[in-house]
Scaffold this active site. Structure first.
Site, PDB file in Angstrom:
ATOM      1  N   GLY A  42     -38.086 -40.010  78.939  1.00  0.00           N
ATOM      2  CA  GLY A  42     -37.051 -39.078  78.610  1.00  0.00           C
ATOM      3  C   GLY A  42     -36.100 -39.771  77.760  1.00  0.00           C
ATOM      4  CB  VAL A  43     -33.050 -39.529  76.319  1.00  0.00           C
ATOM      5  CG1 VAL A  43     -32.241 -40.837  76.890  1.00  0.00           C
ATOM      6  CG2 VAL A  43     -32.821 -40.436  74.489  1.00  0.00           C
ATOM      7  CG  ASP A  44     -35.674 -45.859  78.036  1.00  0.00           C
ATOM      8  OD1 ASP A  44     -34.871 -46.413  76.890  1.00  0.00           O
ATOM      9  OD2 ASP A  44     -35.485 -46.413  79.431  1.00  0.00           O
ATOM     10  CB  SER A 128     -27.263 -39.902  85.222  1.00  0.00           C
ATOM     11  OG  SER A 128     -27.762 -41.037  86.191  1.00  0.00           O
ATOM     12  CB  THR A 129     -28.296 -34.533  84.244  1.00  0.00           C
ATOM     13  OG1 THR A 129     -28.461 -34.658  82.338  1.00  0.00           O
ATOM     14  CG2 THR A 129     -27.115 -34.690  84.251  1.00  0.00           C
ATOM     15  CE1 TYR A 132     -33.413 -43.321  86.891  1.00  0.00           C
ATOM     16  CE2 TYR A 132     -31.629 -44.263  86.496  1.00  0.00           C
ATOM     17  CZ  TYR A 132     -32.878 -44.521  86.550  1.00  0.00           C
ATOM     18  OH  TYR A 132     -33.458 -46.019  86.165  1.00  0.00           O
TER      19      TYR A 132
HETATM   20  N1  AR6 Z   1     -32.333 -36.358  72.576  1.00  0.00           N
HETATM   21  C1  AR6 Z   1     -31.314 -36.293  74.066  1.00  0.00           C
HETATM   22  N2  AR6 Z   1     -31.445 -35.986  74.555  1.00  0.00           N
HETATM   23  C2  AR6 Z   1     -33.044 -36.235  75.316  1.00  0.00           C
HETATM   24  C3  AR6 Z   1     -33.775 -36.441  74.504  1.00  0.00           C
HETATM   25  C4  AR6 Z   1     -33.434 -36.977  73.352  1.00  0.00           C
HETATM   26  N3  AR6 Z   1     -34.233 -36.692  72.539  1.00  0.00           N
HETATM   27  N4  AR6 Z   1     -35.029 -37.069  75.672  1.00  0.00           N
HETATM   28  C5  AR6 Z   1     -34.309 -36.808  77.074  1.00  0.00           C
HETATM   29  N5  AR6 Z   1     -33.577 -36.166  76.672  1.00  0.00           N
HETATM   30  P1  AR6 Z   1     -33.733 -39.540  80.978  1.00  0.00           P
HETATM   31  P2  AR6 Z   1     -31.424 -40.505  83.349  1.00  0.00           P
HETATM   32  C6  AR6 Z   1     -32.438 -35.458  77.821  1.00  0.00           C
HETATM   33  O1  AR6 Z   1     -34.073 -38.340  81.727  1.00  0.00           O
HETATM   34  O2  AR6 Z   1     -31.933 -38.619  84.000  1.00  0.00           O
HETATM   35  C7  AR6 Z   1     -36.083 -43.181  81.777  1.00  0.00           C
HETATM   36  O3  AR6 Z   1     -37.299 -43.295  82.395  1.00  0.00           O
HETATM   37  C8  AR6 Z   1     -33.123 -34.858  78.960  1.00  0.00           C
HETATM   38  O4  AR6 Z   1     -32.720 -33.341  78.572  1.00  0.00           O
HETATM   39  O5  AR6 Z   1     -33.874 -39.269  79.364  1.00  0.00           O
HETATM   40  O6  AR6 Z   1     -30.505 -41.303  82.873  1.00  0.00           O
HETATM   41  C9  AR6 Z   1     -35.892 -44.728  81.699  1.00  0.00           C
HETATM   42  O7  AR6 Z   1     -36.092 -45.109  82.275  1.00  0.00           O
HETATM   43  C10 AR6 Z   1     -31.604 -35.753  79.926  1.00  0.00           C
HETATM   44  O8  AR6 Z   1     -30.698 -34.578  79.564  1.00  0.00           O
HETATM   45  O9  AR6 Z   1     -32.723 -39.988  81.260  1.00  0.00           O
HETATM   46  C11 AR6 Z   1     -34.363 -44.872  83.602  1.00  0.00           C
HETATM   47  O10 AR6 Z   1     -35.962 -45.143  84.374  1.00  0.00           O
HETATM   48  C12 AR6 Z   1     -30.607 -36.842  79.243  1.00  0.00           C
HETATM   49  O11 AR6 Z   1     -31.653 -36.804  78.180  1.00  0.00           O
HETATM   50  C13 AR6 Z   1     -34.212 -43.096  83.847  1.00  0.00           C
HETATM   51  O12 AR6 Z   1     -35.486 -42.605  82.686  1.00  0.00           O
HETATM   52  C14 AR6 Z   1     -31.581 -37.771  80.502  1.00  0.00           C
HETATM   53  O13 AR6 Z   1     -32.941 -37.444  80.720  1.00  0.00           O
HETATM   54  C15 AR6 Z   1     -33.453 -42.972  83.415  1.00  0.00           C
HETATM   55  O14 AR6 Z   1     -32.873 -40.702  83.996  1.00  0.00           O
END
Ligand code: AR6
Length: 181
Positions: A42-44, A128-129, A132
């Site tokens: 994801g974003v991480d 989280s969306t 998670y």
């Molecule tokens: N820019 C903006 N938003 C983004 C990007 C980006 N480059 N990439 C993804 N998103 P998530 P979580 C959105 O899964 O649910 C990781 O493995 C995505 O569409 O990144 O908090 C961490 O290490 C979504 O709407 O984070 C944790 O283990 C939002 O960012 C776990 O995922 C959050 O999605 C955290 O899960």
């Protein structure tokens, strides 16, 4: 990328933008991290890839994890931001295990750290969306409420919080929540 909505709060501004957060030139970007600060998808994953290995080295050197609902700060490596604020939101179970409060707490901690670092502009994803699984229609009002409160804090250096939303549907959901505030 198109700006769809914004709201003046105190002397600051809350804004929604469809964007890849790693491209934004702001003082701090918020990362949706995990409690072991181990990186992931994801974003991480996107932030660590774009920012380079310095960010993970600093996380390992300075911190031993970060409990759900809290946040830590590092430099931003190669990103155009100055700081990355790693905030840990909850994994959604059924909404009966404190998930809304934990999400609120993660945003509050992230914006408090940004203010402590003297940031004027901050960009955040929707924590989280994604992986998670927190329902975005429930998460958006929490995210926007915490950003508004942070901007309204007396003497805060924060001037703009932008939610950088990756998907058009996420942006629409945040826009609906902002209209209802
Ligand atoms: N820019 C903006 N938003 C983004 C990007 C980006 N480059 N990439 C993804 N998103 P998530 P979580 C959105 O899964 O649910 C990781 O493995 C995505 O569409 O990144 O908090 C961490 O290490 C979504 O709407 O984070 C944790 O283990 C939002 O960012 C776990 O995922 C959050 O999605 C955290 O899960």
């Amino acid at each position: 990328m198109a700006e769809t909505d914004q709201r003046v709060v105190g002397s600051g501004r809350l804004r929604l933008q469809r964007a890849d957060i790693t491209t934004l030139e702001v003082d701090a970007i918020v990362n949706a991290a995990n409690a072991s600060l181990a990186g992931g998808g994801g974003v991480d994953g996107a932030i660590h890839r774009a920012g380079g290995p310095e960010i993970m080295s600093e996380l390992r050197r300075r911190y031993q994890g970060c409990p759900t609902g809290s946040a830590v700060v590092t430099g931003a490596g190669r990103l155009r931001a100055r700081h990355v604020i790693h905030a840990v939101g909850p994994r959604w179970r059924d909404g009966e295990h404190g998930e809304p409060e934990q999400l609120r707490s993660a945003y509050r901690a992230a914006f408090a750290l940004a203010a402590d670092c003297g940031c004027a502009t901050v960009a955040s994803p929707s924590i989280s969306t994604g992986i998670y699984g927190f329902p975005i229609d429930l998460a958006a009002p929490i995210a926007l409420g915490e950003a508004s409160q942070a901007l309204a804090e007396p003497a805060t250096p924060l001037r703009e919080i932008v939610y950088a939303l990756f998907a058009e549907t996420d942006l629409a959901c945040f826009a609906t929540a902002l209209a209802g505030m």
